[in-house]
Scaffold this motif. Sequence first.
Motif, PDB file in Angstrom:
ATOM      1  N   LEU A 125       0.855  -1.176   0.000  1.00 10.24           N
ATOM      2  CA  LEU A 125       0.000   0.000   0.000  1.00 10.24           C
ATOM      3  C   LEU A 125       0.893   1.229   0.000  1.00 10.24           C
ATOM      4  O   LEU A 125       1.976   1.211   0.584  1.00 10.24           O
ATOM      5  N   GLN A 126       0.416   2.275  -0.640  1.00 10.50           N
ATOM      6  CA  GLN A 126       1.230   3.469  -0.827  1.00 10.50           C
ATOM      7  C   GLN A 126       0.384   4.702  -0.555  1.00 10.50           C
ATOM      8  O   GLN A 126      -0.802   4.736  -0.860  1.00 10.50           O
ATOM      9  N   ILE A 127       1.024   5.699   0.028  1.00  8.94           N
ATOM     10  CA  ILE A 127       0.389   6.995   0.275  1.00  8.94           C
ATOM     11  C   ILE A 127       1.283   8.072  -0.310  1.00  8.94           C
ATOM     12  O   ILE A 127       2.500   8.061  -0.096  1.00  8.94           O
ATOM     13  N   GLU A 128       0.672   8.994  -1.033  1.00  4.48           N
ATOM     14  CA  GLU A 128       1.354  10.206  -1.460  1.00  4.48           C
ATOM     15  C   GLU A 128       0.614  11.365  -0.814  1.00  4.48           C
ATOM     16  O   GLU A 128      -0.605  11.433  -0.889  1.00  4.48           O
ATOM     17  N   THR A 129       1.352  12.258  -0.164  1.00  2.00           N
ATOM     18  CA  THR A 129       0.719  13.412   0.475  1.00  2.00           C
ATOM     19  C   THR A 129       1.644  14.614   0.360  1.00  2.00           C
ATOM     20  O   THR A 129       2.858  14.464   0.206  1.00  2.00           O
ATOM     21  N   LEU A 130       1.057  15.784   0.439  1.00  5.17           N
ATOM     22  CA  LEU A 130       1.873  16.994   0.401  1.00  5.17           C
ATOM     23  C   LEU A 130       2.803  17.023   1.607  1.00  5.17           C
ATOM     24  O   LEU A 130       2.436  16.588   2.706  1.00  5.17           O
ATOM     25  N   ALA A 131       3.998  17.528   1.396  1.00  4.62           N
ATOM     26  CA  ALA A 131       5.027  17.519   2.446  1.00  4.62           C
ATOM     27  C   ALA A 131       4.616  18.327   3.673  1.00  4.62           C
ATOM     28  O   ALA A 131       5.100  18.051   4.774  1.00  4.62           O
ATOM     29  N   ASP A 132       3.719  19.280   3.511  1.00  2.00           N
ATOM     30  CA  ASP A 132       3.281  20.068   4.673  1.00  2.00           C
ATOM     31  C   ASP A 132       2.022  19.503   5.339  1.00  2.00           C
ATOM     32  O   ASP A 132       1.501  20.098   6.279  1.00  2.00           O
ATOM     33  N   ASN A 133       1.566  18.333   4.901  1.00  2.00           N
ATOM     34  CA  ASN A 133       0.383  17.700   5.491  1.00  2.00           C
ATOM     35  C   ASN A 133       0.820  16.845   6.682  1.00  2.00           C
ATOM     36  O   ASN A 133       0.851  15.613   6.619  1.00  2.00           O
ATOM     37  N   THR A 134       1.164  17.518   7.763  1.00  2.00           N
ATOM     38  CA  THR A 134       1.714  16.811   8.928  1.00  2.00           C
ATOM     39  C   THR A 134       0.723  15.813   9.523  1.00  2.00           C
ATOM     40  O   THR A 134       1.128  14.771  10.024  1.00  2.00           O
ATOM     41  N   ALA A 135      -0.566  16.111   9.466  1.00  2.00           N
ATOM     42  CA  ALA A 135      -1.564  15.173  10.011  1.00  2.00           C
ATOM     43  C   ALA A 135      -1.527  13.848   9.252  1.00  2.00           C
ATOM     44  O   ALA A 135      -1.523  12.775   9.865  1.00  2.00           O
ATOM     45  N   MET A 136      -1.470  13.896   7.931  1.00  2.00           N
ATOM     46  CA  MET A 136      -1.439  12.658   7.151  1.00  2.00           C
ATOM     47  C   MET A 136      -0.106  11.940   7.311  1.00  2.00           C
ATOM     48  O   MET A 136      -0.068  10.710   7.376  1.00  2.00           O
ATOM     49  N   LEU A 137       0.976  12.672   7.401  1.00  2.00           N
ATOM     50  CA  LEU A 137       2.278  12.043   7.608  1.00  2.00           C
ATOM     51  C   LEU A 137       2.303  11.294   8.944  1.00  2.00           C
ATOM     52  O   LEU A 137       2.763  10.147   9.017  1.00  2.00           O
ATOM     53  N   ARG A 138       1.784  11.925  10.006  1.00  2.00           N
ATOM     54  CA  ARG A 138       1.708  11.255  11.318  1.00  2.00           C
ATOM     55  C   ARG A 138       0.793  10.037  11.263  1.00  2.00           C
ATOM     56  O   ARG A 138       1.107   8.982  11.808  1.00  2.00           O
ATOM     57  N   THR A 139      -0.347  10.182  10.616  1.00  2.00           N
ATOM     58  CA  THR A 139      -1.301   9.080  10.480  1.00  2.00           C
ATOM     59  C   THR A 139      -0.665   7.890   9.789  1.00  2.00           C
ATOM     60  O   THR A 139      -0.784   6.747  10.238  1.00  2.00           O
TER      61      THR A 139
END
Length: 179
Positions: A125-139
Amino acid sequence: MLRGEKIGLRARHDEDIPILLAGLYDDVVVSARSEGRPWRPFSPGSKDPRLVGDDTQQAHVSFSVVESEGGTLVGTATLWGIDTHNRSAHVGLGLLPSTRGKGYGTDVVAVLCHYGFAVRGLQRLQIETLADNTAMLRTAERNGFVREGVLRSSAWVLGEFLDQVLLGLLAEEWRANAP
């Protein structure tokens, strides 16, 4: 329904659509930062797959996210870009603004991982998120995803290029840490 500690993932209901439209897709900034394409309004009665589930679509599975207690709609979750040959998919979610910061995102990703690995038999599974999306990075990291790279200036968002972070999780890593 797929159940987590705080949320459940279920099929999209007709009554979910106006709530998701107003809370996620009609917000230009939220939509532009999460969609990876320019914002545009939905026409009334639109059958866009982001709104209406398509049971014939094999590469995309959409869920409505509801609270375990009471069943209130809190957002949307998807496995998209499902590749049955390479046994991989991408994870996506969107929570209504009033429901953010309550731990739902972490639970949504956990349930999507269970669905992807245990139910669908995927390998990655893979996630791509904006580098400033700290909530998604933590999740993602709370669910065992590993940062694999940064795609520099890869996302055009509201007049500027932003970096994206690429995160991945393999089935054996998930199984080693699954409850």
